[in-house]
Write a protein that holds these residues in place. Structure first.
Motif, PDB file in Angstrom:
ATOM      1  N   UNK A  58       0.811  -1.229   0.000  1.00 21.70           N
ATOM      2  CA  UNK A  58       0.000   0.000   0.000  1.00 21.70           C
ATOM      3  C   UNK A  58       0.847   1.283   0.000  1.00 21.70           C
ATOM      4  N   UNK A  59       1.884   1.400   0.829  1.00 21.23           N
ATOM      5  CA  UNK A  59       2.700   2.630   0.761  1.00 21.23           C
ATOM      6  C   UNK A  59       3.340   2.841  -0.605  1.00 21.23           C
ATOM      7  N   UNK A  60       3.812   1.735  -1.223  1.00 18.98           N
ATOM      8  CA  UNK A  60       4.442   1.881  -2.533  1.00 18.98           C
ATOM      9  C   UNK A  60       3.431   2.312  -3.580  1.00 18.98           C
ATOM     10  N   UNK A  61       2.206   1.772  -3.512  1.00 17.96           N
ATOM     11  CA  UNK A  61       1.175   2.202  -4.452  1.00 17.96           C
ATOM     12  C   UNK A  61       0.814   3.674  -4.241  1.00 17.96           C
ATOM     13  N   UNK A  62       0.721   4.060  -2.952  1.00 24.31           N
ATOM     14  CA  UNK A  62       0.378   5.459  -2.677  1.00 24.31           C
ATOM     15  C   UNK A  62       1.495   6.400  -3.128  1.00 24.31           C
ATOM     16  N   UNK A  63       2.736   5.949  -3.019  1.00 24.36           N
ATOM     17  CA  UNK A  63       3.866   6.785  -3.427  1.00 24.36           C
ATOM     18  C   UNK A  63       4.184   6.641  -4.909  1.00 24.36           C
ATOM     19  N   UNK A  64       3.381   5.893  -5.640  1.00 21.62           N
ATOM     20  CA  UNK A  64       3.514   5.715  -7.090  1.00 21.62           C
ATOM     21  C   UNK A  64       4.871   5.097  -7.474  1.00 21.62           C
ATOM     22  N   UNK A  65       5.235   4.016  -6.770  1.00 23.92           N
ATOM     23  CA  UNK A  65       6.457   3.317  -7.156  1.00 23.92           C
ATOM     24  C   UNK A  65       6.237   2.662  -8.513  1.00 23.92           C
ATOM     25  N   UNK A  66       7.079   2.919  -9.519  1.00 20.49           N
ATOM     26  CA  UNK A  66       6.763   2.475 -10.892  1.00 20.49           C
ATOM     27  C   UNK A  66       6.784   0.963 -11.099  1.00 20.49           C
ATOM     28  N   UNK A  67       7.479   0.193 -10.242  1.00 27.18           N
ATOM     29  CA  UNK A  67       7.596  -1.249 -10.466  1.00 27.18           C
ATOM     30  C   UNK A  67       6.916  -2.042  -9.347  1.00 27.18           C
ATOM     31  N   UNK A  68       5.858  -1.427  -8.767  1.00 31.12           N
ATOM     32  CA  UNK A  68       5.186  -2.106  -7.669  1.00 31.12           C
ATOM     33  C   UNK A  68       4.523  -3.407  -8.128  1.00 31.12           C
TER      34      UNK A  68
END
Length: 518
Positions: A58-68
């Motif tokens: 969830x944090x990576x999706x919220x922070x728009x990590x490109x390779x989540x």
């Protein structure tokens, strides 16, 4: 990448060994991961005791990590495994770079931070406006949550902040207005004053006239200088002639003395010659005394003559200066006589009648001066009469102004009385309207009661209901008429007062302009 991560962790006060990333456990990975996420988003809600697999994506999706999408949460069980460590290391390094970017952004004091403490005294950026607005909303919302609907302190703080922002602009505006007022006053003064070319022409005429007078004075002084030079040269010649005569007489005395010594004379001849010489000497001394007295008298007469000539020259200069001061140098303007009134003194003239050069004093200059004096007296009398007339007109205007002021005071009193009457009329109309409203309310209540009674008692009271309805409508119409009449009366009185004030102001302005012009 490991070195960058370790340096960032130490810089952000997370105490970890330098080689922790070489053999990382799941718990250590979770601590580092949560620390890096909270550096980017301090408000992220990590749950105490929850498994890392449940709150990793969830944090990576919220922070728009490109390779989540390419991350498998099963890797978190053994993050240091060869198949999972490159991707998880990339996640940590990306969070480090994002944290550095966020720190740089937070320390940049950029307007988009919308931090009220960073707003300068003067600003135009929309983000500064939004920062002040957000600060106001937050403070007002806290007051709203405490049960209040007005926010005087927050409004005052915001107004003071914007007043501080506009302080320099308002100051510049006031200065520009003052400058504009000065320029407008200067423009009005220039418009009222005559054209500069007219003043220059007048000044040029005065300067030309003064130039002519100065040239005439200079010419007279040059003539006087030349006369004095001629007089000095004449005196020097007389002195030279007297010195030559003295030398000649000395030589003659020496010659006669030698002749007497050379002659051979008897005692009687010597005695006789001595007696004759003594007699001649006495006669000579007597003649010398007479000559000395004559020379003294001549000297006194010459000194007196010189003084008289200087006095006469000063008198002529004073006369010419008076002519210059009175603008009587030729040519004289009409209707003055066309005559040259200037005089010159020729002290070197042998004939006393020729010492004064110019027009005849008795026959021409004196009658002309008498005529000029008569003309000046007539002009002065005319000016005094005009001054008396102007003073009388001014006194009349002053009296008219005083009368107008008294009339204005009376009209002001009438205006105040009309205003008081209008206020009384307005209050009476308001009282009448209140009474009418109360009467209408009472009739409406009776109408409702009548309707209720009619519904209870049948059609027998229908006529009473209609009568009450008609009375109610009449009261409403009466109140409307009274209100319209009152409004018309107030508007008419206000229009008449405004028109009267405009007329009085126009008359006073006319009198003021007329008085200034005259």
């Amino acid at each position: 990448m490991r070195r960058d991560i370790i340096e960032w962790l130490h810089r952000t006060d997370l105490d970890v060994p330098n080689n922790i990333l070489q053999s990382l456990t799941a718990r250590q990975f979770g601590e580092i991961y949560q620390h890096l996420v909270l550096l980017v988003d301090p408000a992220w809600p990590f749950k105490e005791g929850a498994r890392l697999e449940e709150q990793f994506i969830q944090p990576l999706q919220a922070l728009r990590y490109p390779f989540v999408g390419s991350i498998d949460i099963r890797w978190l069980a053994a993050p240091a495994a060869p198949h999972s460590w490159p991707s998880l290391l990339a996640v940590l390094h990306w969070l480090v770079e994002l944290g550095k970017a966020r720190l740089h952004y937070m320390e940049s004091e950029d307007p988009t931070l919308q931090e009220p403490s960073l707003v300068p005294d003067e600003f135009d950026d929309i983000h500064y406006h939004q920062a002040l607005a957000m600060d106001y909303y937050l403070a007002a919302y806290e007051v709203f949550l405490s049960g209040q609907d007005v926010y005087p302190e927050q409004d005052k703080a915001l107004e003071e902040r914007y007043a501080k922002k506009d302080e320099k602009v308002v100051s510049d505006l006031n200065q520009q207005k003052e400058r504009l007022g000065e320029l407008m006053a200067e423009l009005k003064q220039l418009e009222k004053s005559p054209p500069p070319i007219e003043q220059l022409k007048t000044s040029n005429g005065y300067l030309k006239h003064d130039k002519a007078k100065f040239e005439e004075v200079i010419r007279q002084l040059e003539d006087r200088k030349q006369r004095l030079i001629d007089t000095i040269a004449h005196e020097k010649a007389e002195i030279s002639l007297a010195m030559s005569n003295l030398e000649r007489l000395k030589h003659e005395h020496e010659r006669l003395t030698d002749i007497v010594k050379a002659q051979n004379l008897t005692q009687e001849e010597v005695h006789r010659m001595t007696s004759e010489h003594e007699s001649l000497t006495r006669d000579l001394e007597h003649l010398k005394a007479k000559i000395s007295e004559t020379n003294k008298a001549v000297t006194k007469l010459e000194v007196s003559l010189t003084r008289k000539v200087e006095d006469a020259d000063d008198a002529v200069d004073t006369y010419n200066n008076l002519l210059s001061a009175l603008n009587l140098f030729p040519p004289l303007p009409p209707p003055l006589p066309d005559i040259n009134l200037t005089l010159k003194l020729n002290s070197a003239a042998s004939n006393p009648q020729e010492m004064l050069v110019g027009s005849d004093v008795r026959e021409e200059i004196k009658p002309a001066l008498l005529k000029i004096a008569e003309l000046k007296r007539n002009e002065r009398a005319t000016l005094e009469n005009e001054q008396i007339t102007v003073d009388a007109d001014l006194d009349q205007l002053t009296a008219d102004c005083e009368n107008l002021e008294s009339e204005v005071v009376e009209v002001q009193k009438m205006t105040n009385a009309l205003s008081d009457q209008a206020d009384d009329l307005r209050e009476a109309v308001q009282r009448e309207a209140v009474k009418s409203s109360e009467e209408a309310q009472r009739l409406e209540e009776e109408l409702n009661k009548a309707r209720t009674s009619a519904m209870a008692n049948g059609v027998g009271v229908k006529s009473r209901l209609q009568a009450l309805d008609i009375a109610y409508r009449e009261q409403i119409a009466k109140a409307e008429r009274l209100r319209d009449d009152t409004v018309r009366a107030i508007v008419k009185s206000s229009s008449e007062i405004v028109a009267f004030k405009d007329e009085v102001s126009r008359q006073l302005k006319y009198l003021h302009d007329f008085a200034d012009a005259n």
